[in-house]
Design an enzyme around this catalytic site. Structure first.
Site, PDB file in Angstrom:
ATOM      1  N   GLY A   1      22.689  -7.091  30.569  1.00  0.00           N
ATOM      2  CA  GLY A   1      23.671  -5.692  30.828  1.00  0.00           C
ATOM      3  C   GLY A   1      24.316  -6.372  29.771  1.00  0.00           C
TER       4      GLY A   1
ATOM      5  N   THR B   1       2.415   8.584  13.843  1.00  0.00           N
ATOM      6  CA  THR B   1       3.298   8.361  15.874  1.00  0.00           C
ATOM      7  C   THR B   1       2.806   8.653  16.501  1.00  0.00           C
ATOM      8  OG1 THR B   1       3.132  10.705  14.912  1.00  0.00           O
ATOM      9  CG2 THR B   1       4.703   9.293  13.758  1.00  0.00           C
TER      10      THR B   1
ATOM     11  N   GLN C   1      18.837  -3.557  29.245  1.00  0.00           N
ATOM     12  CA  GLN C   1      19.486  -3.226  30.811  1.00  0.00           C
ATOM     13  C   GLN C   1      20.024  -4.800  31.949  1.00  0.00           C
ATOM     14  OE1 GLN C   1      20.658  -0.400  30.904  1.00  0.00           O
ATOM     15  NE2 GLN C   1      21.652  -0.230  33.166  1.00  0.00           N
TER      16      GLN C   1
ATOM     17  N   PHE D   1       1.036  -1.303  -0.132  1.00  0.00           N
ATOM     18  CA  PHE D   1       0.428  -0.499   0.099  1.00  0.00           C
ATOM     19  C   PHE D   1       0.816   1.351   0.220  1.00  0.00           C
ATOM     20  CE2 PHE D   1      -2.627   2.967   1.741  1.00  0.00           C
ATOM     21  CZ  PHE D   1      -3.674   3.509   1.438  1.00  0.00           C
TER      22      PHE D   1
ATOM     23  N   ALA E   1       5.394  13.205   2.713  1.00  0.00           N
ATOM     24  CA  ALA E   1       4.072  13.377   2.678  1.00  0.00           C
ATOM     25  C   ALA E   1       4.188  11.646   3.797  1.00  0.00           C
ATOM     26  CB  ALA E   1       2.644  13.430   2.215  1.00  0.00           C
TER      27      ALA E   1
ATOM     28  N   GLU F   1       2.098   3.527  11.087  1.00  0.00           N
ATOM     29  CA  GLU F   1       0.620   3.706  11.071  1.00  0.00           C
ATOM     30  C   GLU F   1       0.450   4.325  12.231  1.00  0.00           C
ATOM     31  OE1 GLU F   1      -1.214   1.497   9.524  1.00  0.00           O
ATOM     32  OE2 GLU F   1       0.136   0.576   8.988  1.00  0.00           O
TER      33      GLU F   1
ATOM     34  N   SER G   1       2.579  11.411   7.698  1.00  0.00           N
ATOM     35  CA  SER G   1       1.724  11.728   8.967  1.00  0.00           C
ATOM     36  C   SER G   1       0.698  13.156   8.049  1.00  0.00           C
ATOM     37  CB  SER G   1       2.099  12.485  10.428  1.00  0.00           C
ATOM     38  OG  SER G   1       3.176  11.841  10.994  1.00  0.00           O
TER      39      SER G   1
ATOM     40  N   THR H   1       6.295  -1.497   2.979  1.00  0.00           N
ATOM     41  CA  THR H   1       6.237  -2.401   2.939  1.00  0.00           C
ATOM     42  C   THR H   1       5.993  -3.533   2.195  1.00  0.00           C
ATOM     43  OG1 THR H   1       6.395  -1.940   5.428  1.00  0.00           O
ATOM     44  CG2 THR H   1       6.307  -3.895   4.703  1.00  0.00           C
TER      45      THR H   1
ATOM     46  N   LEU I   1       1.674   4.852   0.459  1.00  0.00           N
ATOM     47  CA  LEU I   1       0.725   5.812   1.273  1.00  0.00           C
ATOM     48  C   LEU I   1       2.274   7.016   0.958  1.00  0.00           C
ATOM     49  CD1 LEU I   1      -1.462   7.959   2.354  1.00  0.00           C
ATOM     50  CD2 LEU I   1      -1.359   6.605   4.104  1.00  0.00           C
TER      51      LEU I   1
END
Length: 395
Positions: free
Chosen positions: A352, A378, A349, A126, A133, A376, A135, A161, A128
């Protein structure tokens, strides 16, 4: 109130078994090589994962006019728990590839594309987002003009994608097809089959994460497709992609949930066995409290995700409003994706120095998580939508 049925939980076990047998043993090598496993997609199709919201007449498992969106979220969560790239392949394959055709396509378009997409013999994208362009999708610069019985498309898309795989069959592209009476751009959606002259799939991106997911920029130079490739009505593309994104936000929430759940499991196991100062590090409140907080975040993400999915299924039955679903989707997407990013930080974390090593999956999840707060819509866009849903004044 909503809850997952026994059928959903049984289905979860099936998908988890598939992910652990077909994905887990190979994912480190695929990630290292940035390899898209084309042969995995038909296996996902055989399991029925691409057909969960598609009617039986096109090879899916849904009753006519209905679709079990909750089952799709279960599948995305379980794939995402093992690897985020495979999870987004399903999420985008259904939400961005199949759903626009299923929802807005003509009978001929559905018959032409859906059976192969549902079976996993093909994928669809798709188009877009554009370089300028994201958001602000209304700022689309790609244009499509009519030349007798053809559309002539010129422009570029970014971060698309499933757009350049060996089995990609079609990409639905949004383009300006005129100007509305109020002066705004008229946006329409047009289907462009793979291999169409003038349609170029750019080299794959070198990404921070999602190394196994297929992502490309697309360019269109006097790309001609039949007029019948218009998806839905001319000028309805803006409404179409807003609806597509609403559904996609719940799916991304499920993907983020899988990420957070994986991090909770890995970090808890590690904290119970990693020894320091003669005892497991999980004994220390500095570790155990972080994992306790993470457990709360995961549980909240699960409830928000499946509430939104349940509302989506209720909407299909006519028992809920679009406004309810939009609001729940934005809340779920915002919380789950930010929880996933936090989860990867906590897990890294806890591990480690080992958490910084690529042979430990937490490193891959750490790289993969950040895009969840961006794609999709923000986090900032989700907050805007939530505020709008509260009835607050808008600029």
């Amino acid at each position: 109130m909503f809850e997952l049925s026994q059928e959903h939980e049984d289905f979860r076990k099936v998908v988890r078994d598939f992910a652990e047998k077909e994905v887990a043993p190979h994912i480190a090598d695929w990630d290292r090589a940035s390899h898209f496993p084309t042969d995995l997609v038909p296996k996902m199709g055989e399991l029925g994962l691409f057909g969960l919201v598609v009617p039986e007449q096109f090879g899916g498992s849904a009753a006519p006019g209905q679709g079990d969106f909750t089952s799709l979220c279960v599948a995305i969560e379980e794939l995402g728990r093992v690897d985020q790239s495979i999870g987004i392949t399903l999420s985008a394959g259904v939400g961005l590839g199949i759903n626009p055709i299923l929802t807005y396509g003509s009978d001929e378009q559905k018959a032409r594309y859906l059976p192969d997409l549902v079976a996993g013999r093909a994928l669809a994208g798709f188009g877009l987002t554009e370089p300028e362009a994201g958001s602000d999708a209304g700022a689309t610069k790609t244009r499509a003009g009519r030349d007798e019985d053809e559309w002539v498309i010129n422009g570029a898309k970014a971060f698309i994608t499933n757009s350049g795989t060996d089995i990609t069959s079609v990409v639905t592209v949004t383009a300006r097809t005129g100007t509305n009476e109020n002066g705004t751009a008229q946006i329409s959606a047009i289907m462009v089959p793979a291999g169409t002259p003038g349609f170029t799939v750019e080299p794959p991106y070198h990404k921070l994460g999602w190394h196994v997911s297929d992502t490309h920029g697309l360019t269109f130079e006097d790309c001609r497709v039949p007029a019948g490739n218009l998806l839905g009505e001319q000028g309805e593309g803006f409404k179409q992609f807003l609806k597509t994104l609403d559904d996609g936000r719940v799916a991304i929430s499920a993907l983020a949930l899988g990420c957070a759940q994986a991090c909770l499991e890995m970090a808890t196991d590690y904290a119970g066995t990693r020894m320091a100062f003669g005892r497991p590090i999980g004994v220390n409140q500095g570790v155990s409290f972080q994992l306790a907080d993470l457990a709360v975040m995961v549980e909240a993400a699960r409830l928000l995700t499946y509430k939104a999915a349940w509302l989506k299924d209720e909407l299909a039955e006519g028992r809920r409003s679009v406004r309810e679903v939009k609001h729940a989707a934005a809340i779920a997407k915002l919380h789950s994706t930010e929880a996933a990013v936090t989860a990867t930080r906590i897990a890294t974390q806890v591990f480690g120095g080992n958490g910084f090593m690529e042979e430990y999956p937490v490193a891959r999840f750490y790289r993969d998580a950040k895009i969840l707060e961006i794609g999709e819509g923000t986090s900032e866009v989700q907050r805007m939508l939530i505020a709008r849903g509260l009835g607050l004044p808008q600029a």
